[in-house]
Design an enzyme around this catalytic site. Structure first.
Site, mmCIF file in Angstrom:
data_model
loop_
_atom_site.group_PDB
_atom_site.id
_atom_site.type_symbol
_atom_site.label_atom_id
_atom_site.label_comp_id
_atom_site.label_asym_id
_atom_site.label_seq_id
_atom_site.Cartn_x
_atom_site.Cartn_y
_atom_site.Cartn_z
ATOM 1 N N ASP A 1 0.429 -1.593 -0.049
ATOM 2 C CA ASP A 1 0.388 -0.023 -0.135
ATOM 3 C C ASP A 1 0.526 1.181 -0.305
ATOM 4 O O ASP A 1 2.071 1.075 0.885
ATOM 5 C CB ASP A 1 -1.196 -0.417 1.210
ATOM 6 C CG ASP A 1 -1.875 -1.108 1.155
ATOM 7 O OD1 ASP A 1 -2.216 -1.784 -0.176
ATOM 8 O OD2 ASP A 1 -2.827 -1.460 2.018
ATOM 9 N N HIS B 1 -6.097 2.513 -4.999
ATOM 10 C CA HIS B 1 -6.239 2.825 -3.418
ATOM 11 C C HIS B 1 -6.917 3.991 -3.389
ATOM 12 O O HIS B 1 -7.262 4.648 -2.168
ATOM 13 C CB HIS B 1 -5.088 2.625 -2.827
ATOM 14 C CG HIS B 1 -4.763 2.820 -0.891
ATOM 15 N ND1 HIS B 1 -5.871 1.150 -0.673
ATOM 16 C CD2 HIS B 1 -3.790 2.198 -0.107
ATOM 17 C CE1 HIS B 1 -5.435 1.253 0.708
ATOM 18 N NE2 HIS B 1 -4.517 1.824 0.862
ATOM 19 N N HIS C 1 -7.765 8.512 -0.138
ATOM 20 C CA HIS C 1 -8.496 7.106 0.642
ATOM 21 C C HIS C 1 -9.212 7.691 2.132
ATOM 22 O O HIS C 1 -8.589 7.597 3.508
ATOM 23 C CB HIS C 1 -6.818 7.696 1.717
ATOM 24 C CG HIS C 1 -6.369 6.352 2.736
ATOM 25 N ND1 HIS C 1 -5.923 6.234 4.061
ATOM 26 C CD2 HIS C 1 -5.908 4.883 2.077
ATOM 27 C CE1 HIS C 1 -5.719 4.787 4.157
ATOM 28 N NE2 HIS C 1 -5.382 4.708 3.033
ATOM 29 N N HIS D 1 3.744 -1.939 3.573
ATOM 30 C CA HIS D 1 3.491 -0.808 3.229
ATOM 31 C C HIS D 1 5.010 -0.508 2.888
ATOM 32 O O HIS D 1 5.737 -0.367 3.615
ATOM 33 C CB HIS D 1 3.088 0.403 5.028
ATOM 34 C CG HIS D 1 1.484 0.074 4.765
ATOM 35 N ND1 HIS D 1 1.184 -1.338 5.578
ATOM 36 C CD2 HIS D 1 0.548 0.900 4.534
ATOM 37 C CE1 HIS D 1 0.078 -1.094 6.027
ATOM 38 N NE2 HIS D 1 -0.611 0.788 5.340
#
Length: 281
Positions: free
Chosen positions: A99, A150, A154, A249
């Site tokens: 991510d 994504h 967010h 991440h």
């Protein structure tokens, strides 16, 4: 005297019952702790119960070392929405994902390790990562990685109730991606923070998206409290399992530091790395 004896036994009986109940509860808890380990790992979430209703915050319960964990929803329940958290297999396959909410200097080292081991990965990017880091996006593309969606800002997607608002969070990312690369974006989606609803999953499917959760992650996103490198490697090697969709991440300095060694250890354990394209095929 007889009344005192009766009173003593009566009170004693009550205390004895309480003690026995406490002991039974303690021993039951110890037994359950030995039978199963139920630590749940989910970005921004540390405690979740496994539920048959695929809505809420994504979380995992690890039952046995080297085995697939239980998720909030089963493989079969997610399948109807074109959603995945793990591959239904006994083969030692790993699907590595990252991510990427922003860039802080660690992505290049991650890409170097992936290139060294010839590992395909999927980077689920937020809108600002795309337009602020076009060179990194182009490198990912060139080296065979997938760029996933994504969302633009967010948000908590489970709060979005209209298809139009939901679609905009995805289509804005698609537009920037096309500006940067000249290509259409593959329709792979990961909900921010793993927060979702069945309505979201349905809308993503209607828009042609596959949704990807994960079956292995760890707390690697706090910039001021990064995991110890060796502890991170131990946790990620102990919990790897067949068909794992791994979430890391790209902002993590620990991940940038350990990835080369981690990939080597997984390879030594007999695992091979695959693209999410293979999973949906």
């Amino acid at each position: 005297m007889k009344n005192l004896t009766y009173l003593f036994h009566s009170r004693f009986g009550k205390y004895l019952k309480l003690i026995l109940i406490f002991c039974a509860a303690f021993l039951t808890g110890r037994l359950l702790a030995k039978i199963t380990s139920s630590e749940i790992i989910s970005p921004d979430i540390t405690a979740l119960s496994v539920s048959s209703d695929p809505s809420g915050n994504w979380g995992l319960s690890f039952q046995e070392k080297g085995k697939q964990p239980l998720g909030n929803a089963s493989i079969q329940e997610l399948k109807q929405y074109n959603a995945f958290y793990v591959q239904d297999t006994d083969s030692k396959n790993i699907y590595l994902t990252f991510d990427a909410g922003y860039e802080n200097g660690n992505t290049s080292a991650i890409l170097d390790a992936l290139k060294k081991h010839q590992v395909p990965a999927t980077f689920f990017v937020v809108g600002n990562f795309l337009f602020q880091n076009p060179d990194l996006i182009k490198r990912m593309e060139k080296e065979g990685h997938i760029i996933g969606n994504h969302t633009m800002t967010h948000p908590n997607m489970s709060k979005i109730s209209t298809k139009e608002a939901f679609q905009k969070e995805l289509s804005d990312v698609e537009a920037i991606y096309k500006e940067v690369t000249g290509k259409e974006m593959i329709k792979f989606y990961r909900p921010p923070q793993g927060i979702y609803s069945t309505l979201n999953l349905s809308m993503a499917k209607e828009l042609g998206y596959h949704t990807f959760f994960w079956s292995l992650a760890y707390v690697d996103w706090y910039q001021d409290n990064q995991p110890d490198p060796q502890e991170a490697i131990t946790k990620l090697t102990n919990r790897i399992h067949p068909g794992a969709i791994v979430l890391l991440h790209s902002t993590s300095s620990t991940n940038a530091l350990i990835l080369d060694e981690l990939l080597s250890k997984w390879e030594q354990m007999g695992y091979s790395f695959h693209s999410l394209k293979e999973l949906i095929a």
